[in-house]
Design a protein around this motif. Sequence first.
Motif, mmCIF file in Angstrom:
data_model
loop_
_atom_site.group_PDB
_atom_site.id
_atom_site.type_symbol
_atom_site.label_atom_id
_atom_site.label_comp_id
_atom_site.label_asym_id
_atom_site.label_seq_id
_atom_site.Cartn_x
_atom_site.Cartn_y
_atom_site.Cartn_z
ATOM 1 N N GLY A 69 -7.650 2.778 -1.196
ATOM 2 C CA GLY A 69 -7.145 1.476 -1.615
ATOM 3 C C GLY A 69 -6.471 0.727 -0.486
ATOM 4 N N SER A 70 -5.991 -0.442 -0.807
ATOM 5 C CA SER A 70 -5.265 -1.252 0.167
ATOM 6 C C SER A 70 -4.111 -1.959 -0.529
ATOM 7 N N LEU A 71 -3.162 -2.424 0.259
ATOM 8 C CA LEU A 71 -1.983 -3.083 -0.271
ATOM 9 C C LEU A 71 -2.361 -4.419 -0.898
ATOM 10 N N GLY A 72 -1.889 -4.643 -2.107
ATOM 11 C CA GLY A 72 -2.190 -5.883 -2.814
ATOM 12 C C GLY A 72 -1.147 -6.148 -3.880
ATOM 13 N N ALA A 73 -1.427 -7.057 -4.786
ATOM 14 C CA ALA A 73 -0.509 -7.390 -5.870
ATOM 15 C C ALA A 73 -1.229 -7.254 -7.202
ATOM 16 N N LEU A 74 -0.555 -6.637 -8.158
ATOM 17 C CA LEU A 74 -1.100 -6.445 -9.489
ATOM 18 C C LEU A 74 0.026 -6.674 -10.487
ATOM 19 N N TYR A 75 -0.185 -7.582 -11.420
ATOM 20 C CA TYR A 75 0.824 -7.924 -12.428
ATOM 21 C C TYR A 75 2.161 -8.313 -11.806
ATOM 22 N N GLY A 76 2.109 -8.938 -10.649
ATOM 23 C CA GLY A 76 3.312 -9.461 -10.018
ATOM 24 C C GLY A 76 4.076 -8.487 -9.144
ATOM 25 N N PHE A 77 3.543 -7.287 -8.912
ATOM 26 C CA PHE A 77 4.246 -6.394 -7.996
ATOM 27 C C PHE A 77 3.298 -5.891 -6.914
ATOM 28 N N CYS A 132 1.597 -3.237 -4.567
ATOM 29 C CA CYS A 132 1.218 -1.829 -4.699
ATOM 30 C C CYS A 132 -0.129 -1.602 -4.015
ATOM 31 N N TYR A 133 -0.522 -0.347 -3.941
ATOM 32 C CA TYR A 133 -1.854 -0.021 -3.446
ATOM 33 C C TYR A 133 -2.820 -0.050 -4.621
ATOM 34 N N LEU A 134 -3.988 -0.628 -4.403
ATOM 35 C CA LEU A 134 -4.995 -0.693 -5.443
ATOM 36 C C LEU A 134 -6.372 -0.816 -4.827
ATOM 37 N N LEU A 135 -7.362 -0.549 -5.641
ATOM 38 C CA LEU A 135 -8.742 -0.775 -5.220
ATOM 39 C C LEU A 135 -9.038 -2.235 -5.500
ATOM 40 N N GLN A 136 -9.445 -2.968 -4.479
ATOM 41 C CA GLN A 136 -9.666 -4.405 -4.638
ATOM 42 C C GLN A 136 -10.853 -4.859 -3.806
ATOM 43 N N ASP A 137 -11.412 -6.008 -4.184
ATOM 44 C CA ASP A 137 -12.529 -6.565 -3.425
ATOM 45 C C ASP A 137 -11.991 -7.450 -2.299
ATOM 46 N N GLU A 138 -12.896 -8.108 -1.582
ATOM 47 C CA GLU A 138 -12.513 -8.937 -0.434
ATOM 48 C C GLU A 138 -11.623 -10.118 -0.829
ATOM 49 N N ALA A 139 -11.733 -10.569 -2.081
ATOM 50 C CA ALA A 139 -10.926 -11.695 -2.558
ATOM 51 C C ALA A 139 -9.581 -11.250 -3.135
ATOM 52 N N GLU A 155 -9.232 -9.264 -5.775
ATOM 53 C CA GLU A 155 -9.343 -8.974 -7.205
ATOM 54 C C GLU A 155 -9.425 -7.454 -7.394
ATOM 55 N N SER A 156 -8.678 -6.924 -8.347
ATOM 56 C CA SER A 156 -8.677 -5.478 -8.564
ATOM 57 C C SER A 156 -10.029 -5.014 -9.093
#
Length: 61
Positions: free
Chosen positions: A30-38, A40-47, A49-50
């Motif tokens: 995964g990479s660092l991103g934002a999910l539900y306003g916090f 965190c690390y998540l699997l996401q696309d280039e844009a 989006e989780s």
Amino acid sequence: MDDSEVKIVDVEPAGKGLDISEHSAILTLGSLGALYGFKCYLLQDEAGESLLVYSIAPSLD
């Protein structure tokens, strides 16, 4: 951590393999991103989006 008594162990679900998209290895792939306003690390696309994760456990994916 600068403490020789602290041991950190990471275990993640690799699903059907890390070389395909059917896994839930968020910390490994995964990479660092934002999910539900916090932040965190998540699997996401280039844009940013989780992506869907894969699990054999009912209701965990």
